[in-house]
Design a protein around this motif. Structure first.
Motif, PDB file in Angstrom:
ATOM      1  N   TRP A 196       1.285  45.133 110.349  1.00  0.00           N
ATOM      2  CA  TRP A 196       2.145  44.550 109.764  1.00  0.00           C
ATOM      3  C   TRP A 196       2.721  45.451 108.504  1.00  0.00           C
ATOM      4  O   TRP A 196       2.374  46.495 108.469  1.00  0.00           O
ATOM      5  CB  TRP A 196       1.855  43.066 109.416  1.00  0.00           C
ATOM      6  CG  TRP A 196       0.577  42.950 108.325  1.00  0.00           C
ATOM      7  CD1 TRP A 196       0.745  42.994 107.062  1.00  0.00           C
ATOM      8  CD2 TRP A 196      -0.727  43.089 108.610  1.00  0.00           C
ATOM      9  NE1 TRP A 196      -0.435  42.914 106.310  1.00  0.00           N
ATOM     10  CE2 TRP A 196      -1.499  42.967 107.533  1.00  0.00           C
ATOM     11  CE3 TRP A 196      -1.522  43.144 109.885  1.00  0.00           C
ATOM     12  CZ2 TRP A 196      -2.924  42.850 107.325  1.00  0.00           C
ATOM     13  CZ3 TRP A 196      -2.812  43.401 109.557  1.00  0.00           C
ATOM     14  CH2 TRP A 196      -3.514  43.145 108.378  1.00  0.00           C
ATOM     15  N   ASN A 197       3.494  44.975 107.790  1.00  0.00           N
ATOM     16  CA  ASN A 197       4.009  45.814 106.631  1.00  0.00           C
ATOM     17  C   ASN A 197       3.717  45.001 105.244  1.00  0.00           C
ATOM     18  O   ASN A 197       3.457  43.840 105.084  1.00  0.00           O
ATOM     19  CB  ASN A 197       5.630  45.530 106.620  1.00  0.00           C
ATOM     20  CG  ASN A 197       6.233  46.382 108.045  1.00  0.00           C
ATOM     21  OD1 ASN A 197       6.475  45.504 108.828  1.00  0.00           O
ATOM     22  ND2 ASN A 197       5.972  47.460 107.940  1.00  0.00           N
ATOM     23  N   LEU A 198       3.641  45.997 104.226  1.00  0.00           N
ATOM     24  CA  LEU A 198       3.678  45.533 102.713  1.00  0.00           C
ATOM     25  C   LEU A 198       5.130  45.777 102.293  1.00  0.00           C
ATOM     26  O   LEU A 198       5.526  46.845 102.497  1.00  0.00           O
ATOM     27  CB  LEU A 198       2.468  46.426 101.992  1.00  0.00           C
ATOM     28  CG  LEU A 198       1.081  46.006 102.298  1.00  0.00           C
ATOM     29  CD1 LEU A 198       0.182  47.103 101.691  1.00  0.00           C
ATOM     30  CD2 LEU A 198       0.681  44.789 101.869  1.00  0.00           C
ATOM     31  N   VAL A 199       5.494  45.075 101.456  1.00  0.00           N
ATOM     32  CA  VAL A 199       6.920  45.216 100.945  1.00  0.00           C
ATOM     33  C   VAL A 199       6.828  44.918  99.441  1.00  0.00           C
ATOM     34  O   VAL A 199       6.131  44.161  98.929  1.00  0.00           O
ATOM     35  CB  VAL A 199       7.949  44.188 101.717  1.00  0.00           C
ATOM     36  CG1 VAL A 199       9.423  44.353 100.976  1.00  0.00           C
ATOM     37  CG2 VAL A 199       8.014  44.251 103.080  1.00  0.00           C
ATOM     38  N   LYS A 200       7.672  45.853  98.677  1.00  0.00           N
ATOM     39  CA  LYS A 200       7.531  45.631  97.123  1.00  0.00           C
ATOM     40  C   LYS A 200       8.698  45.096  96.681  1.00  0.00           C
ATOM     41  O   LYS A 200       9.898  45.377  97.033  1.00  0.00           O
ATOM     42  CB  LYS A 200       7.213  47.240  96.729  1.00  0.00           C
ATOM     43  CG  LYS A 200       7.251  47.282  95.101  1.00  0.00           C
ATOM     44  CD  LYS A 200       6.844  48.806  94.547  1.00  0.00           C
ATOM     45  CE  LYS A 200       6.365  48.612  93.344  1.00  0.00           C
ATOM     46  NZ  LYS A 200       6.255  49.944  92.768  1.00  0.00           N
ATOM     47  N   ILE A 201       8.607  43.833  96.222  1.00  0.00           N
ATOM     48  CA  ILE A 201       9.585  43.081  95.681  1.00  0.00           C
ATOM     49  C   ILE A 201       9.463  42.732  94.083  1.00  0.00           C
ATOM     50  O   ILE A 201       8.338  42.202  93.750  1.00  0.00           O
ATOM     51  CB  ILE A 201       9.587  41.766  96.300  1.00  0.00           C
ATOM     52  CG1 ILE A 201       9.869  41.819  98.081  1.00  0.00           C
ATOM     53  CG2 ILE A 201      10.960  40.796  95.895  1.00  0.00           C
ATOM     54  CD1 ILE A 201      11.287  42.708  98.307  1.00  0.00           C
ATOM     55  N   ASN A 202      10.321  43.092  93.428  1.00  0.00           N
ATOM     56  CA  ASN A 202      10.240  42.970  91.965  1.00  0.00           C
ATOM     57  C   ASN A 202       8.934  43.402  91.272  1.00  0.00           C
ATOM     58  O   ASN A 202       8.223  42.607  90.369  1.00  0.00           O
ATOM     59  CB  ASN A 202      10.381  41.274  91.674  1.00  0.00           C
ATOM     60  CG  ASN A 202      11.695  40.865  91.929  1.00  0.00           C
ATOM     61  OD1 ASN A 202      12.920  41.604  92.063  1.00  0.00           O
ATOM     62  ND2 ASN A 202      11.749  39.503  92.345  1.00  0.00           N
ATOM     63  N   GLY A 203       8.607  44.717  91.811  1.00  0.00           N
ATOM     64  CA  GLY A 203       7.490  45.289  91.188  1.00  0.00           C
ATOM     65  C   GLY A 203       6.131  44.735  91.959  1.00  0.00           C
ATOM     66  O   GLY A 203       5.139  45.449  91.429  1.00  0.00           O
ATOM     67  N   GLN A 204       5.969  43.747  92.900  1.00  0.00           N
ATOM     68  CA  GLN A 204       4.624  43.215  93.507  1.00  0.00           C
ATOM     69  C   GLN A 204       4.999  43.476  94.854  1.00  0.00           C
ATOM     70  O   GLN A 204       5.969  43.481  95.383  1.00  0.00           O
ATOM     71  CB  GLN A 204       4.769  41.829  93.174  1.00  0.00           C
ATOM     72  CG  GLN A 204       4.681  41.566  91.567  1.00  0.00           C
ATOM     73  CD  GLN A 204       3.416  42.049  90.891  1.00  0.00           C
ATOM     74  OE1 GLN A 204       2.302  42.079  91.547  1.00  0.00           O
ATOM     75  NE2 GLN A 204       3.761  42.510  89.732  1.00  0.00           N
ATOM     76  N   TRP A 205       3.738  43.848  95.363  1.00  0.00           N
ATOM     77  CA  TRP A 205       3.441  44.159  96.840  1.00  0.00           C
ATOM     78  C   TRP A 205       3.065  42.599  97.444  1.00  0.00           C
ATOM     79  O   TRP A 205       2.276  41.894  97.102  1.00  0.00           O
ATOM     80  CB  TRP A 205       2.586  45.246  97.294  1.00  0.00           C
ATOM     81  CG  TRP A 205       2.705  46.507  96.726  1.00  0.00           C
ATOM     82  CD1 TRP A 205       2.471  47.183  95.603  1.00  0.00           C
ATOM     83  CD2 TRP A 205       3.629  47.534  97.513  1.00  0.00           C
ATOM     84  NE1 TRP A 205       3.003  48.410  95.664  1.00  0.00           N
ATOM     85  CE2 TRP A 205       3.733  48.652  96.840  1.00  0.00           C
ATOM     86  CE3 TRP A 205       4.233  47.372  98.703  1.00  0.00           C
ATOM     87  CZ2 TRP A 205       4.409  49.773  97.432  1.00  0.00           C
ATOM     88  CZ3 TRP A 205       4.819  48.397  99.358  1.00  0.00           C
ATOM     89  CH2 TRP A 205       5.104  49.459  98.602  1.00  0.00           C
ATOM     90  N   TYR A 206       3.933  42.583  98.673  1.00  0.00           N
ATOM     91  CA  TYR A 206       3.693  41.422  99.527  1.00  0.00           C
ATOM     92  C   TYR A 206       3.574  41.768 101.002  1.00  0.00           C
ATOM     93  O   TYR A 206       4.113  42.656 101.374  1.00  0.00           O
ATOM     94  CB  TYR A 206       4.944  40.508  99.293  1.00  0.00           C
ATOM     95  CG  TYR A 206       4.994  39.700  97.958  1.00  0.00           C
ATOM     96  CD1 TYR A 206       4.394  38.657  97.482  1.00  0.00           C
ATOM     97  CD2 TYR A 206       5.966  40.413  97.163  1.00  0.00           C
ATOM     98  CE1 TYR A 206       4.558  38.252  96.376  1.00  0.00           C
ATOM     99  CE2 TYR A 206       6.288  39.982  95.791  1.00  0.00           C
ATOM    100  CZ  TYR A 206       5.223  38.829  95.272  1.00  0.00           C
ATOM    101  OH  TYR A 206       5.662  38.147  94.136  1.00  0.00           O
ATOM    102  N   ASP A 221      -2.134  38.671  98.828  1.00  0.00           N
ATOM    103  CA  ASP A 221      -3.605  39.286  99.570  1.00  0.00           C
ATOM    104  C   ASP A 221      -4.385  37.961  99.951  1.00  0.00           C
ATOM    105  O   ASP A 221      -4.835  37.860 100.982  1.00  0.00           O
ATOM    106  CB  ASP A 221      -4.280  39.904  98.750  1.00  0.00           C
ATOM    107  CG  ASP A 221      -3.763  41.372  98.607  1.00  0.00           C
ATOM    108  OD1 ASP A 221      -2.746  41.591  99.376  1.00  0.00           O
ATOM    109  OD2 ASP A 221      -4.395  42.157  97.822  1.00  0.00           O
ATOM    110  N   SER A 222      -4.352  37.169  98.999  1.00  0.00           N
ATOM    111  CA  SER A 222      -5.304  35.796  99.291  1.00  0.00           C
ATOM    112  C   SER A 222      -4.923  34.936 100.384  1.00  0.00           C
ATOM    113  O   SER A 222      -5.594  34.478 101.312  1.00  0.00           O
ATOM    114  CB  SER A 222      -5.533  34.968  98.072  1.00  0.00           C
ATOM    115  OG  SER A 222      -4.354  34.536  97.470  1.00  0.00           O
TER     116      SER A 222
END
Length: 384
Positions: free
Chosen positions: A338-348, A374-375
């Motif tokens: 899957w992907n990690l995406v950086k939005i407003n300085g945070q990774w989701y 993450d959780s």
């Protein structure tokens, strides 16, 4: 039943993101990244005048005696004296929020001044990316498309393997100083890392590397592609062209990174069917594991979904990685990506595959796995 996609072979992917200096911001001028440092003064962002103006097609001259910058573009003549809060465009005054000043050898001016001086369109989104477009490109309704960066690595074997993949070579040979020692494990790790860092080049079964010692150490690299090399070249070109078409279709220049992410997520879900029958029969074709399968054929599994999203997001200027691990399917774990995406300085976490119902349900989009922490993601995903 909810399906979670599979991986093919041992090809994984995520993109390394090189850290920026604290005072730096990403500046895109007409879609091209400019390596420049910004400065904040009294709440005003200062940017390098020469680098930006030249990228916008202006000629820039410096008079050291009067400490005056003169920029010319078409019928616009601009003059700015360092230390003055007033510049002149064709003789008419332009007020600056703060005076232009020289910092580390560069003349820095307020970001807003770029727009006023050369009629450029300037936008600074919530993620800190500054986009500047010249007037000829400001009103076509298209977003700036950012070339996907290649990860730079100082290891010569890494660079040699990457260069061969980019050029779709059958094989490559390079020499190394004998002081540089390789073993089988290190070669395998480097080959895997290249594929992890560059998922859009994963049209390959494996990379075979042989190390021969002598007066010099010689590495012989052989690429085993999933398709004939000419077809691979065509697939790469087709994905590039389709990615640009999609971005121009669904992304607007005014969108935030979150809005871009949602638009691309929705496009992929609505225009792709999970390869359900082949998944159930264990007969998944190789194309379904690639961005080509998702974007061109409209069919894929998790590796294809995540590879496509990685390319689209990064081309649209949204920082994204490709992550691998496992997902729980009916109380058992399967390889998954899957992907990690950086939005407003945070990774989701973003799992587009699991947001696409299987079997396919046209017009249906889920957001259950859209931007999880993450959780939240660890409830049914695991990764290192």
């Amino acid at each position: 039943m909810k399906l979670k996609g599979l991986f093919m072979l041992a090809i994984f992917a995520f993109t390394l993101v090189l850290p920026r200096p604290a005072a730096a911001a990403q500046i895109l001028v007409n879609g091209q990244e400019l390596n420049a440092v910004t400065v904040i003064e009294k709440g005003t962002t200062l940017v390098p005048l020469r680098a930006i103006f030249q990228s916008l097609g202006a000629t820039v001259d410096w008079d050291n005696e009067t400490r005056t910058v003169t920029a010319v573009k078409g019928d616009i003549i601009l003059k700015l004296q360092v230390g003055s809060q007033t510049a002149y465009r064709n003789g008419q005054p332009l007020n600056l929020l703060v005076p232009g000043k020289v910092i580390q050898g560069s003349t820095m001016v307020p970001l807003r001044f770029v727009s006023e001086a050369l009629d450029a369109k300037v936008n600074w989104d919530s993620s800190g990316i500054i986009t500047i477009t010249s007037p000829s490109q400001s009103f076509d309704g298209k977003v700036n498309i950012v070339p996907v960066k290649r990860v730079v690595n100082s290891d010569p074997l890494y660079e040699a393997i990457l260069a061969g993949l980019e050029e779709v070579k059958d094989s490559a040979v390079f020499d190394l100083d004998n002081k540089y020692q390789y073993d089988v494990k290190k070669v395998e790790d480097i080959s895997k890392q290249v594929l992890e860092d560059h998922p859009d080049l994963s049209y390959i079964n494996f990379v075979e590397v042989k190390i021969k010692t002598g007066p010099v150490t010689r590495a012989e690299i052989k690429y085993d592609y999933s398709f004939p090399t000419e077809k691979v070249k065509e697939m790469i070109k087709a994905v590039e062209a389709k990615s640009r078409e999609i971005i121009n279709e669904v992304i607007k220049p005014s969108m935030s990174d979150l809005e871009k992410e949602k638009a691309l997520h929705d496009y992929v879900v609505l225009n792709t069917a999970f390869d359900y029958i082949n998944y159930k029969n264990n007969t998944i074709p190789k194309e379904s594991y690639s961005a080509y399968g998702v974007l061109i054929k409209g069919v894929g599994v998790c590796q294809g979904y995540a590879s496509a999203m990685h390319k689209l997001l990064n081309m649209a200027g949204v920082e994204a990685k490709f992550i691998t691990g496992t997902g729980k399917v009916e109380n058992r774990s399967e390889p998954h990506g899957w992907n990690l995406v950086k939005i407003n300085g945070q990774w989701y976490h973003l799992d587009t595959t699991w947001d696409d119902p299987a079997p396919d349900r046209p017009g249906k989009v889920s957001y259950k796995y859209f931007n999880l922490t993450d959780s939240e993601m660890r409830k049914d995903h695991s990764w290192e």
